[in-house]
Design a protein around this motif. Structure first.
Motif, PDB file in Angstrom:
ATOM      1  N   ALA A 142       0.928  -1.118   0.184  1.00 40.10           N
ATOM      2  CA  ALA A 142       0.234   0.141  -0.051  1.00 40.10           C
ATOM      3  C   ALA A 142       0.819   1.090  -0.080  1.00 40.10           C
ATOM      4  N   LEU A 143       2.092   1.179   0.911  1.00 41.92           N
ATOM      5  CA  LEU A 143       3.094   2.122   0.801  1.00 41.92           C
ATOM      6  C   LEU A 143       3.979   2.314  -0.408  1.00 41.92           C
ATOM      7  N   LEU A 144       3.897   1.159  -0.800  1.00 35.74           N
ATOM      8  CA  LEU A 144       4.237   1.421  -2.178  1.00 35.74           C
ATOM      9  C   LEU A 144       3.617   1.876  -3.442  1.00 35.74           C
ATOM     10  N   ASN A 145       2.416   1.401  -3.471  1.00 35.52           N
ATOM     11  CA  ASN A 145       1.659   2.688  -4.307  1.00 35.52           C
ATOM     12  C   ASN A 145       1.156   4.344  -4.024  1.00 35.52           C
ATOM     13  N   SER A 146       1.390   4.605  -3.004  1.00 34.06           N
ATOM     14  CA  SER A 146       1.477   5.686  -2.615  1.00 34.06           C
ATOM     15  C   SER A 146       2.502   6.468  -2.987  1.00 34.06           C
ATOM     16  N   ALA A 147       3.628   5.624  -2.906  1.00 34.07           N
ATOM     17  CA  ALA A 147       5.187   6.182  -3.641  1.00 34.07           C
ATOM     18  C   ALA A 147       4.353   6.689  -5.431  1.00 34.07           C
ATOM     19  N   LEU A 148       4.012   5.188  -5.977  1.00 38.69           N
ATOM     20  CA  LEU A 148       3.517   4.691  -7.509  1.00 38.69           C
ATOM     21  C   LEU A 148       3.059   6.114  -7.658  1.00 38.69           C
ATOM     22  N   LEU A 149       1.860   6.613  -6.903  1.00 36.51           N
ATOM     23  CA  LEU A 149       0.970   8.031  -7.133  1.00 36.51           C
ATOM     24  C   LEU A 149       1.653   9.052  -7.485  1.00 36.51           C
ATOM     25  N   ALA A 150       2.578   9.226  -6.316  1.00 34.23           N
ATOM     26  CA  ALA A 150       2.654  10.126  -5.713  1.00 34.23           C
ATOM     27  C   ALA A 150       3.880  10.668  -7.124  1.00 34.23           C
ATOM     28  N   ALA A 151       4.914   9.773  -7.718  1.00 37.36           N
ATOM     29  CA  ALA A 151       5.999   9.822  -8.490  1.00 37.36           C
ATOM     30  C   ALA A 151       4.203  10.076 -10.093  1.00 37.36           C
TER      31      ALA A 151
ATOM     32  N   LEU B 199     -17.642   5.342 -13.569  1.00 37.20           N
ATOM     33  CA  LEU B 199     -17.679   6.041 -15.371  1.00 37.20           C
ATOM     34  C   LEU B 199     -16.341   5.079 -15.518  1.00 37.20           C
ATOM     35  N   TRP B 200     -15.371   5.442 -14.452  1.00 35.16           N
ATOM     36  CA  TRP B 200     -14.151   4.932 -15.036  1.00 35.16           C
ATOM     37  C   TRP B 200     -14.116   3.794 -14.916  1.00 35.16           C
ATOM     38  N   LYS B 201     -15.118   2.415 -14.088  1.00 40.61           N
ATOM     39  CA  LYS B 201     -14.727   0.951 -14.421  1.00 40.61           C
ATOM     40  C   LYS B 201     -16.124   0.473 -16.121  1.00 40.61           C
TER      41      LYS B 201
ATOM     42  N   THR C 255      -5.283  -8.714 -13.013  1.00 42.49           N
ATOM     43  CA  THR C 255      -3.543  -9.280 -11.805  1.00 42.49           C
ATOM     44  C   THR C 255      -2.756  -8.238 -12.821  1.00 42.49           C
ATOM     45  N   GLY C 256      -2.178  -7.587 -12.415  1.00 39.72           N
ATOM     46  CA  GLY C 256      -0.956  -6.986 -13.048  1.00 39.72           C
ATOM     47  C   GLY C 256      -1.360  -5.375 -13.735  1.00 39.72           C
ATOM     48  N   ARG C 257      -1.973  -5.627 -14.096  1.00 31.91           N
ATOM     49  CA  ARG C 257      -2.399  -4.603 -14.292  1.00 31.91           C
ATOM     50  C   ARG C 257      -3.640  -3.363 -13.815  1.00 31.91           C
ATOM     51  N   ALA C 258      -4.095  -3.923 -12.839  1.00 33.51           N
ATOM     52  CA  ALA C 258      -4.705  -2.828 -12.001  1.00 33.51           C
ATOM     53  C   ALA C 258      -4.365  -1.441 -11.591  1.00 33.51           C
ATOM     54  N   ILE C 259      -2.894  -1.920 -11.182  1.00 32.84           N
ATOM     55  CA  ILE C 259      -2.506  -0.415 -10.120  1.00 32.84           C
ATOM     56  C   ILE C 259      -2.701   0.528 -11.040  1.00 32.84           C
ATOM     57  N   TRP C 260      -1.965   0.157 -12.257  1.00 29.87           N
ATOM     58  CA  TRP C 260      -1.913   1.233 -13.205  1.00 29.87           C
ATOM     59  C   TRP C 260      -3.009   1.717 -13.741  1.00 29.87           C
ATOM     60  N   SER C 261      -3.993   1.287 -13.899  1.00 25.42           N
ATOM     61  CA  SER C 261      -5.421   2.056 -14.409  1.00 25.42           C
ATOM     62  C   SER C 261      -6.180   2.618 -13.343  1.00 25.42           C
ATOM     63  N   VAL C 262      -5.635   2.007 -12.128  1.00 21.88           N
ATOM     64  CA  VAL C 262      -5.752   2.509 -10.575  1.00 21.88           C
ATOM     65  C   VAL C 262      -5.583   4.191 -11.527  1.00 21.88           C
TER      66      VAL C 262
ATOM     67  N   LEU D 163     -13.367   2.197  -6.792  1.00 23.00           N
ATOM     68  CA  LEU D 163     -12.900   1.226  -8.440  1.00 23.00           C
ATOM     69  C   LEU D 163     -12.885  -0.256  -7.969  1.00 23.00           C
ATOM     70  N   THR D 164     -11.763  -0.264  -7.281  1.00 25.17           N
ATOM     71  CA  THR D 164     -11.213  -1.814  -7.270  1.00 25.17           C
ATOM     72  C   THR D 164     -11.281  -2.422  -5.509  1.00 25.17           C
ATOM     73  N   LYS D 165     -12.042  -1.674  -4.835  1.00 25.83           N
ATOM     74  CA  LYS D 165     -11.867  -2.032  -3.462  1.00 25.83           C
ATOM     75  C   LYS D 165     -10.441  -2.330  -2.579  1.00 25.83           C
ATOM     76  N   GLY D 166      -9.311  -2.226  -3.309  1.00 23.13           N
ATOM     77  CA  GLY D 166      -7.898  -2.960  -2.990  1.00 23.13           C
ATOM     78  C   GLY D 166      -7.503  -4.155  -3.746  1.00 23.13           C
ATOM     79  N   GLY D 167      -8.451  -4.432  -4.772  1.00 26.37           N
ATOM     80  CA  GLY D 167      -7.909  -5.887  -4.979  1.00 26.37           C
ATOM     81  C   GLY D 167      -7.812  -5.813  -7.039  1.00 26.37           C
ATOM     82  N   PRO D 168      -7.314  -6.145  -7.750  1.00 24.81           N
ATOM     83  CA  PRO D 168      -7.752  -7.598  -6.656  1.00 24.81           C
ATOM     84  C   PRO D 168      -6.569  -8.769  -5.945  1.00 24.81           C
ATOM     85  N   GLY D 169      -6.912  -9.159  -5.344  1.00 20.97           N
ATOM     86  CA  GLY D 169      -6.249  -9.370  -4.048  1.00 20.97           C
ATOM     87  C   GLY D 169      -6.249  -7.956  -3.868  1.00 20.97           C
ATOM     88  N   ASN D 170      -5.042  -8.323  -2.998  1.00 18.85           N
ATOM     89  CA  ASN D 170      -4.347  -6.472  -2.135  1.00 18.85           C
ATOM     90  C   ASN D 170      -3.580  -5.250  -3.447  1.00 18.85           C
TER      91      ASN D 170
END
Lengths: 281, 288
Positions: free
Chosen positions: B67-76, B122-124, B151-158, B233-240
């Protein structure tokens, strides 16, 4: 002279237009897509075109969205909650700003810093404990469970804006009023508040923007539809009409409309509010 | 007059409601979280104190670090993609002037005014495998439909959604910065024979430094605090995979019934936000 220099040295106007249009296309296209398909029938969604002209404009999508999305009830709730939150934040900001900038007491700076601390606290860290507190007090699913956190989390910014304005303004008018025998509360109401109009508009706008679209707290603390706000229209609706995308698009367009309308009416103030709020927040 | 400004009763009436609101809605919950963070509470029924067990579990929790890594990616994403475009757009807006300036400025801000509930839903659909906008475009170019939230793509879409949604806000702050630059500077530079590129890098950017610092601070904090859009959008998923700190604490408490652990995450969340804010303020104050 200015004009001449500008034409001589400016980046080709054509390129500027192309770039700005491109950015606005990226920002607006999903919304245009949304509105376009909200008039389509559900079968028309399976197309290879980006936009379509519906065979027959499906006005019927909207009444369905209107009634089954509890649109009016939730709009009314949003209006009530937001108006109250804005009014309370405004009153508390003026009072507390006066207490910490003008009144003379030992802990004025401490009190100000404590309230401003609220700006750094992540709202969502309070979701679990506030749920427990409201449950214990029996105020879960009432107006209070929304109003209290909305006010508390908008107040720091309100105090900050109001206090920084008061600090920059000369005290002479107030002193004259006090010498004339004006009491503190009348001074606040009839001398200071009118003088602060422009910065108070910023407080109103920031509070409104913070809370109008808020969803997490509302969905955590509310359980019945009595006080649910506008965002719930969509979410409850998507469950109900899972298979009918067109009607869902209509309900999304409908719930976005009030905010867009307010933006169109107040865009000048909102632009000013956001930049002031950011620089000072 | 001096007496009036020292009137204790008036001071109390003016400040008390604000302090009460703060104590009741901010301070008390955090203290309560702190107490519960040492328990194994499940929300209902009895619980026992378990010492630092939750904290040591959190330190080893992969989903939390992710989750912290995702925040860092978003900040980037905010700082490296959204902000450069926003500065550029703000600068262009200033040059174009007239009605176009007002129109484009509003166009960029409109998504910001719309609720996360609409944006996420809308983005869904934009990401919908069958008729979503992205797959229509992909197929147009001869590609194949893709599960954008898989899986694998979701975080980039978010991240795309969040960077897109926040663009107008960041742009508007830069726009104010650009507008505060005295046009005389540009005129003088033009007389000295500066071209556009040089003016941008020699005048606009350096003078925007304080605005950039404010905006970067805001972006980092909002990347940390991110919740609503992701949750819807994802409820944090797929998985975490697309979990952020706030969505993760929510999941632990309200879906998995781990109130104690959820509160532990809340406490650590508050500490991380406070430290980040203090660190950034100090960093930029020293520089400025």
């Amino acid at each position: 002279m200015t004009d001449k220099i500008k034409t001589k040295f400016s980046l080709g106007r054509g390129i500027i237009w192309v770039a700005l249009t491109l950015f606005s296309a990226v920002q607006l296209f999903p919304l245009i897509w949304l509105i376009d398909f909200s008039f389509a029938s559900n079968t028309e969604f399976f197309t290879s075109n980006l936009l379509i002209i519906p065979r027959e404009i499906q006005w019927g999508n909207y009444p369905k969205a209107f009634t089954d999305g509890h649109f009016l009830l939730y709009l009314k709730n949003s209006l009530v909650v937001n108006t109250l939150a804005v009014a309370i934040v405004l009153a508390l900001s003026i009072c507390s700003a006066y207490a910490v900038t003008r009144m003379r007491w030992k802990f004025s700076q401490t009190a100000k810093n404590i309230i401003l601390l609220g700006m750094m606290i992540p709202i969502h860290a309070t979701l679990i404990p506030n749920y427990m507190i409201y449950d214990f007090l029996g105020v879960r699913d009432t107006l209070w469970s929304l109003l209290l956190p909305y006010v508390a989390f908008s107040l720091p910014q309100g105090l900050f804006l109001a206090a920084s304005y008061m600090e920059s303004v000369s005290k002479e008018i107030e002193e004259a009023a006090i010498i004339d025998g004006c009491g503190t509360f009348r001074l606040l109401g009839s001398v200071i508040t009118p003088m602060m109009k422009s910065s108070l508009i910023t407080v109103v706008i920031m509070t409104y923007l913070n809370n109008w679209n808020e969803f997490m707290m509302a969905s955590t603390y509310l359980s019945t539809s009595k006080w649910k706000t506008l965002p719930f229209s969509i979410l409850e609706f998507t469950g109900q009409y899972r298979a009918n995308a067109a009607v869902q698009f209509a309900v999304m367009t409908l719930t976005a409309a009030p905010a867009i309308l307010i933006y169109v009416l107040l865009s000048k103030h909102i632009t000013k509010g956001v930049s002031m709020g950011a620089v000072k927040g | 007059m001096e007496k009036m400004l020292r009137d204790k009763r008036v001071i109390a009436i003016l400040i008390a409601p604000s302090l009460i609101a703060f104590v009741f809605a901010v301070l008390a919950p955090i203290l309560l979280s702190f107490v519960y963070s040492f328990t194994n509470s499940s929300g209902i029924g009895r619980f026992t104190f378990v010492g630092f067990e939750n904290y040591s579990a959190l330190a080893k929790d992969k989903a939390f670090w992710n989750a912290l890594l995702n925040s860092a990616l978003l900040a980037a994403g905010f700082i490296l993609i959204q902000h450069p475009i926003a500065i550029f757009a703000a600068w262009l807006l200033d040059r174009i002037g007239g009605r176009a300036e007002t129109f484009f400025k509003s166009a960029y801000f409109v998504p910001n005014i719309i609720s996360s509930a609409v944006i996420a839903t809308l983005w869904k659909y934009v990401y919908n495998t069958n008729f979503g906008l992205f797959n229509v475009i992909a197929r147009f170019f001869g590609g194949e439909g893709v599960n954008w939230l898989g899986t694998g793509r979701a975080i980039w879409s978010v991240l795309i959604v969040l960077v897109w949604h926040g663009f107008g806000w960041g742009m508007l702050i830069y726009y104010t910065g650009v507008k505060n630059i005295d046009p005389v500077l540009y005129e003088a530079a033009a007389i000295d024979g500066c071209d556009d590129k040089k003016m941008f890098f020699a005048i606009t950017l350096p003078l925007m430094r304080p605005v950039i610092q404010v905006n970067v601070t805001l972006a980092l904090i909002s990347a940390l605090k991110q919740m609503e859009t992701v949750y819807l959008l994802t409820k944090g998923g797929p998985g975490n995979e697309t979990q952020f700190v706030a969505t993760y604490l929510y999941k632990q408490a309200f879906q998995s019934g781990n109130y104690g652990y959820g509160n532990t995450i809340s406490v650590v969340f508050v500490i991380i936000c406070l430290l980040t804010t203090l660190f950034l303020n100090r960093l930029f104050r020293r520089e400025g």
